[in-house]
Write a protein that holds these residues in place. Structure first.
Motif, mmCIF file in Angstrom:
data_model
loop_
_atom_site.group_PDB
_atom_site.id
_atom_site.type_symbol
_atom_site.label_atom_id
_atom_site.label_comp_id
_atom_site.label_asym_id
_atom_site.label_seq_id
_atom_site.Cartn_x
_atom_site.Cartn_y
_atom_site.Cartn_z
ATOM 1 N N ARG A 1 -9.203 18.679 -10.128
ATOM 2 C CA ARG A 1 -7.864 18.087 -9.991
ATOM 3 C C ARG A 1 -7.959 16.669 -9.458
ATOM 4 N NH1 ARG A 1 -5.734 23.328 -7.549
ATOM 5 N NH2 ARG A 1 -5.108 24.446 -9.423
ATOM 6 N N GLN A 2 -8.924 16.451 -8.574
ATOM 7 C CA GLN A 2 -9.072 15.090 -8.053
ATOM 8 C C GLN A 2 -9.459 14.138 -9.163
ATOM 9 O OE1 GLN A 2 -11.580 16.022 -4.613
ATOM 10 N NE2 GLN A 2 -10.056 14.966 -3.384
ATOM 11 N N LEU B 1 -10.141 22.098 -7.035
ATOM 12 C CA LEU B 1 -9.823 20.907 -6.249
ATOM 13 C C LEU B 1 -10.603 19.698 -6.779
ATOM 14 C CD1 LEU B 1 -8.253 19.950 -3.701
ATOM 15 C CD2 LEU B 1 -10.375 20.285 -2.439
ATOM 16 N N THR C 1 1.843 13.247 -12.271
ATOM 17 C CA THR C 1 2.716 14.397 -12.502
ATOM 18 C C THR C 1 3.620 14.156 -13.706
ATOM 19 O OG1 THR C 1 2.687 15.035 -10.190
ATOM 20 C CG2 THR C 1 4.572 15.779 -11.472
ATOM 21 N N PHE C 2 3.991 12.911 -13.920
ATOM 22 C CA PHE C 2 4.886 12.599 -15.036
ATOM 23 C C PHE C 2 4.123 12.120 -16.258
ATOM 24 C CE2 PHE C 2 7.387 12.139 -11.178
ATOM 25 C CZ PHE C 2 8.414 13.016 -11.466
ATOM 26 N N ILE D 1 9.712 13.106 -7.473
ATOM 27 C CA ILE D 1 8.812 14.237 -7.220
ATOM 28 C C ILE D 1 9.617 15.455 -6.794
ATOM 29 C CG2 ILE D 1 7.045 15.039 -5.600
ATOM 30 C CD1 ILE D 1 5.927 13.351 -7.731
ATOM 31 N N ARG E 1 0.824 -1.199 0.000
ATOM 32 C CA ARG E 1 0.000 0.000 0.000
ATOM 33 C C ARG E 1 0.864 1.258 0.000
ATOM 34 N NH1 ARG E 1 -2.300 2.458 4.678
ATOM 35 N NH2 ARG E 1 -3.436 4.293 3.980
ATOM 36 N N HIS F 1 -8.021 14.319 -12.001
ATOM 37 C CA HIS F 1 -6.841 14.293 -12.854
ATOM 38 C C HIS F 1 -6.910 15.267 -13.999
ATOM 39 C CE1 HIS F 1 -5.855 10.995 -10.373
ATOM 40 N NE2 HIS F 1 -6.999 10.424 -10.692
ATOM 41 N N VAL G 1 -3.011 19.033 -4.030
ATOM 42 C CA VAL G 1 -3.359 17.658 -4.363
ATOM 43 C C VAL G 1 -2.298 17.037 -5.260
ATOM 44 C CG1 VAL G 1 -5.108 16.164 -5.358
ATOM 45 C CG2 VAL G 1 -5.773 18.326 -4.316
ATOM 46 N N LYS G 2 -1.906 15.825 -4.917
ATOM 47 C CA LYS G 2 -1.036 15.048 -5.791
ATOM 48 C C LYS G 2 -1.885 14.085 -6.603
ATOM 49 C CE LYS G 2 3.333 14.346 -3.382
ATOM 50 N NZ LYS G 2 3.960 13.221 -2.657
ATOM 51 N N PRO G 3 -1.588 13.762 -7.850
ATOM 52 C CA PRO G 3 -0.422 14.300 -8.546
ATOM 53 C C PRO G 3 -0.621 15.769 -8.916
ATOM 54 C CG PRO G 3 -1.777 12.991 -10.020
ATOM 55 C CD PRO G 3 -2.368 12.842 -8.672
ATOM 56 N N PHE G 4 0.394 16.571 -8.667
ATOM 57 C CA PHE G 4 0.271 17.980 -9.041
ATOM 58 C C PHE G 4 0.728 18.184 -10.481
ATOM 59 C CE2 PHE G 4 4.498 17.455 -7.205
ATOM 60 C CZ PHE G 4 5.294 18.054 -8.168
ATOM 61 N N ALA H 1 0.317 6.669 -6.700
ATOM 62 C CA ALA H 1 -0.904 7.454 -6.897
ATOM 63 C C ALA H 1 -0.584 8.938 -6.877
ATOM 64 C CB ALA H 1 -1.929 7.106 -5.828
ATOM 65 N N GLY H 2 0.382 9.316 -6.033
ATOM 66 C CA GLY H 2 0.709 10.722 -5.907
ATOM 67 C C GLY H 2 1.682 11.218 -6.943
ATOM 68 N N SER H 3 2.419 10.338 -7.574
ATOM 69 C CA SER H 3 3.473 10.828 -8.455
ATOM 70 C C SER H 3 3.238 10.542 -9.938
ATOM 71 C CB SER H 3 4.817 10.228 -8.037
ATOM 72 O OG SER H 3 4.751 8.816 -8.048
ATOM 73 N N ASP I 1 10.307 11.253 -1.992
ATOM 74 C CA ASP I 1 10.370 10.658 -3.325
ATOM 75 C C ASP I 1 11.239 11.546 -4.222
ATOM 76 O OD1 ASP I 1 9.888 9.984 -5.991
ATOM 77 O OD2 ASP I 1 7.879 9.252 -5.539
ATOM 78 N N PRO J 1 3.117 20.039 -12.872
ATOM 79 C CA PRO J 1 4.337 20.842 -12.773
ATOM 80 C C PRO J 1 4.180 22.237 -13.389
ATOM 81 C CG PRO J 1 4.705 18.846 -14.109
ATOM 82 C CD PRO J 1 3.336 18.742 -13.523
ATOM 83 N N HIS K 1 0.593 4.165 -2.722
ATOM 84 C CA HIS K 1 0.326 5.549 -2.352
ATOM 85 C C HIS K 1 1.291 6.490 -3.067
ATOM 86 C CE1 HIS K 1 -0.983 8.868 0.211
ATOM 87 N NE2 HIS K 1 0.297 9.212 0.255
ATOM 88 N N LYS K 2 2.547 6.099 -3.099
ATOM 89 C CA LYS K 2 3.552 6.911 -3.795
ATOM 90 C C LYS K 2 3.221 7.039 -5.274
ATOM 91 C CE LYS K 2 7.963 6.901 -1.549
ATOM 92 N NZ LYS K 2 9.364 6.549 -1.668
ATOM 93 N N GLU L 1 -4.782 1.251 -3.961
ATOM 94 C CA GLU L 1 -4.376 1.724 -2.642
ATOM 95 C C GLU L 1 -5.584 1.766 -1.702
ATOM 96 O OE1 GLU L 1 -3.464 5.843 -2.407
ATOM 97 O OE2 GLU L 1 -3.181 5.749 -0.246
ATOM 98 N N ALA M 1 -1.688 12.797 -1.746
ATOM 99 C CA ALA M 1 -2.525 12.168 -2.759
ATOM 100 C C ALA M 1 -3.918 11.876 -2.217
ATOM 101 C CB ALA M 1 -1.874 10.869 -3.230
ATOM 102 N N ARG N 1 -4.195 4.399 -7.282
ATOM 103 C CA ARG N 1 -5.048 4.989 -6.262
ATOM 104 C C ARG N 1 -6.191 4.033 -5.888
ATOM 105 N NH1 ARG N 1 -5.864 10.406 -4.950
ATOM 106 N NH2 ARG N 1 -4.569 10.902 -6.735
#
Lengths: 544, 128
Positions: free
Chosen positions: A276-277, A273, A66-67, B16, A54, A279, B107-110, A61-63, B13, B112, A58-59, A80, B87, A77
């Motif tokens: 963004r949630q 918000l 962004t890429f 990030i 998990r 995506h 909020v992540k993912p943000f 889901a958060g990253s 991370d 850039p 989580h990592k 998770e 996240a 997510r």
């Protein structure tokens, strides 16, 4: 120094590429952990594994988003949350555990796709790592073996893992393995009525329906079965592939960009918000006079506009935006407390496309924005891209070459230009007809798209002629990559009725010496291509 | 009038960390110090003297909220706004983070491309 925005994009791409490489290490590890989870003897052994998994999820889901790996992030997510619920309950749900593990092990399939990245260093590596990103798995149900084989073969040539099934039982066995990304069903198949009736628009797997009748009732049945595409026989394979590509690019595409213009910052941030949630990339502008700067910098795909603002009304602002031809394609949605229909209509008559009334539920907001964004992107792709190949059109690829060449001169980095032409293409058209010729063009376009990096630009230069520009890439490297593609292309088998045939191409490559203009480079690449043709075709020549 | 120049970013991370640094430096023109852990942030914060602090919520060892409560002994968070990045965003969580003294939750993912603007907008609400 390059244009700062482009330079930033390049650096972001580089980071995204590094992230992708990291995924190539991390995801197999996660997959191994998932396997261990499946083998764990009891709950006490499962819980610590689940905790570690998990944390990884989580990592991700958060990253990942962004890429540019939005689909991966979303799936992480979802998993998770599922894992979190089991940790919270202190117990895994045995009936769902196998699917959970399978999903974990399939995450790397999502990592191969999308991503804004290609890279600049080290180059050779970036090419080698770029196997086939289009590894989507397609199952086809078709009774007619000729049709079935030809769809299977053509989609394979287009870079999909396609598999044809003649019987519904075989198809069901395959679907039970849960390793299919999209489904194509011929509605004339004897089992099709039952299969289609059993599906709903909620059934998970994306579906394309092919049919011999094009009438309203058939199309309605397809829609009710949840089909995202409908194709009429005789089947035009490039349009079938178009439908698939549209489907996957919607799934894997970059997040939509949304600009919110509202003087009420709190409210705007709240909308932001919510979006963004889901995506989307959102920017908030609370000063109407600065909206054009935001438009230019952020290039939104949808604009959400408050109607009542102190210095400038929403419809006035919309008209200002519409003065500029560049923004004609951007849908404008008004946000307003205005419930008077006739006043809403007046606003729409002046400029703008839609109205949503405050207070708006999160779901309504997401749906309005999403549907507009999706449509805007479809249209914009349809206008900018060559309809057969989805590549840049002649003028656009030429412009891209000029841009990259100018940048190469400034940055003193090697940049290569490739011109490529299918051999004896006229004979293909004459012998087998244009639809088959189109298949060949499209297969090559897909192959090139898969094997080149994201930072490379690729266009259809003429009928059977392609042009590519490869920044930060020496002539030798470019020749090596194109040579590999050439070998792959000659191995593709094309089908015309009962006949099978093969094709080849010739290519000319030139590396910029940091002084030539784009026009000169194009000329040199063309000469190298001519030399390749003259030297017996089916080869790649480097300009000297 | 205070000016936003230095940002302390705490994130375990590295990917990030790199993308946030690039985005904030290039698009925002800020000076960014990245820390890999809450402890590193506590060690560095006084020397760096940041104008703004970005804190990841879930970090091994000392997590974001724990780091924030220790940071409060070292910096005046009325003047140096702190934003969490996470996240997982449930409304009650946001409220909880606010109570701890965070100004905003990113909020992540943000994105850039918009991170610098988000930071600036939080800053201007505090100092505007």
């Amino acid at each position: 120094m390059a244009d700062p925005a482009a330079e930033l994009q390049r650096q972001l791409q580089l980071l995204a590429e590094q992230f992708r490489q990291r995924l190539q290490r991390d995801l197999p590890e996660l997959s191994a952990q998932a396997e261990a989870l499946g083998k764990a003897a009891n709950e006490a052994a499962r819980q610590p594994l689940l905790l570690a998994i998990r944390q990884q999820l989580h990592k991700l889901a958060g990253s990942a988003g962004t890429f540019g790996f939005a689909a991966l992030g979303e799936q992480a997510r979802r998993l998770e949350q599922q894992g979190g619920a089991w940790l919270y309950a202190g117990q895994c749900d045995g009936s769902q555990l196998p699917a959970f593990i399978a999903d974990l092990q399939r995450l790397s399939a999502l990592a191969g796709n999308a991503g804004p990245g290609g890279s600049s260093e080290p180059l050779a590596l970036a090419f080698e790592n770029r196997r086939t990103p289009l590894d989507q798995r397609i199952a086809i149900l078709e009774e007619d073996p000729v049709q079935g084989q030809s769809v299977e073969l053509t989609l394979q040539n287009f870079g999909y893992q396609a598999r044809w099934y003649a019987s519904a039982a075989e198809l069901s066995a395959r679907l039970a393995q849960q390793d299919v990304d999209a489904l194509i069903i011929d509605s004339d198949h004897s089992a099709a009525p039952e299969l289609l009736a059993g599906r709903t628009s909620q059934s998970g797997l994306p579906l394309l329906v092919i049919s011999s009748s094009n009438d309203f009732a058939s199309q309605l049945r397809a829609v009710r079965a949840g089909a995202v595409g409908f194709l009429c026989k005789p089947l035009n394979l490039p349009s079938l592939e178009n439908a698939l590509q549209r489907l996957f690019s919607l799934q894997q595409g970059q997040p939509y960009r949304v600009l919110i213009v509202d003087d009420d910052l709190e409210l705007a941030n709240r909308y932001a918000l919510v979006l963004r949630q889901h995506h989307m990339h959102v920017q908030v502008c609370h000063e109407p006079s600065t909206v054009l700067e935001y438009m230019a910098r952020f290039a939104p795909e949808v604009l959400l506009l408050d109607v009542q603002m102190p210095d400038c009304e929403g419809p006035e602002l919309a008209q200002i935006i519409r003065f500029n031809d560049d923004w004609l394609r951007v849908p404008i949605i008004y946000l307003s407390a205005e419930t008077d229909l006739s006043r809403q209509m007046q606003a729409l008559l002046r400029a703008g496309d839609d109205f949503v009334t405050k207070p708006i539920s999160d779901n309504a907001l997401i749906t309005s924005v999403f549907s507009r964004a999706q449509r805007a992107r479809q249209l914009s792709n349809a206008l900018a891209r060559d309809s057969l190949t989805g590549l840049l059109k002649h003028a656009d690829i030429k412009e891209q070459v000029s841009y990259e060449v100018a940048r190469a001169i400034r940055s003193r980095r090697p940049t290569s230009v490739v011109m490529l032409d299918i051999d004896h293409f006229k004979q293909v058209n004459d012998q087998h007809g244009h639809p088959i010729g189109d298949n060949v063009i499209r297969a090559l376009a897909n192959l090139l798209r898969q094997r080149l990096r994201k930072i490379d630009s690729l266009g259809r230069y003429g009928g059977e002629e392609f042009l590519a520009v490869l920044p930060d890439c020496s002539g030798e490297q470019a020749q090596k990559v194109i040579e590999e593609i050439r070998q792959h292309f000659t191995r593709l088998t094309f089908q015309a009725g009962q006949q099978q045939f093969h094709c080849s191409f010739s290519a000319g490559v030139v590396q910029s010496n940091g002084e030539q203009s784009a026009g000169e480079l194009l000329h040199l690449a063309d000469q190298a291509l001519y030399a390749a043709k003259h030297g017996g075709r089916n080869q790649v020549r480097l300009a000297v | 009038m205070a000016e936003l120049k230095r940002i302390l970013h705490v994130e375990d991370d590295r990917s990030i960390q790199a993308v946030a640094k690039l985005a904030l430096e290039t698009l925002g023109g800020f000076e960014v110090l990245s820390c890999l852990s809450g402890q590193e942030a506590l060690d560095q914060v006084q020397g760096f003297n940041p104008d703004f602090i970005l804190l990841d919520v879930m970090m091994p060892g000392m997590d974001g909220p724990a780091t924030l409560s220790k940071l409060r002994e070292l910096v005046d968070i009325e003047q140096v706004p702190v934003a969490f990045m996470t996240a997982k965003v449930q409304p009650q969580e946001i409220e909880q983070y606010r109570q701890l003294g965070a100004r905003e939750v990113i909020v992540k993912p943000f994105d850039p491309m918009t991170l610098a603007a988000q930071v600036r907008s939080i800053w201007s609400r505090v100092h505007g």
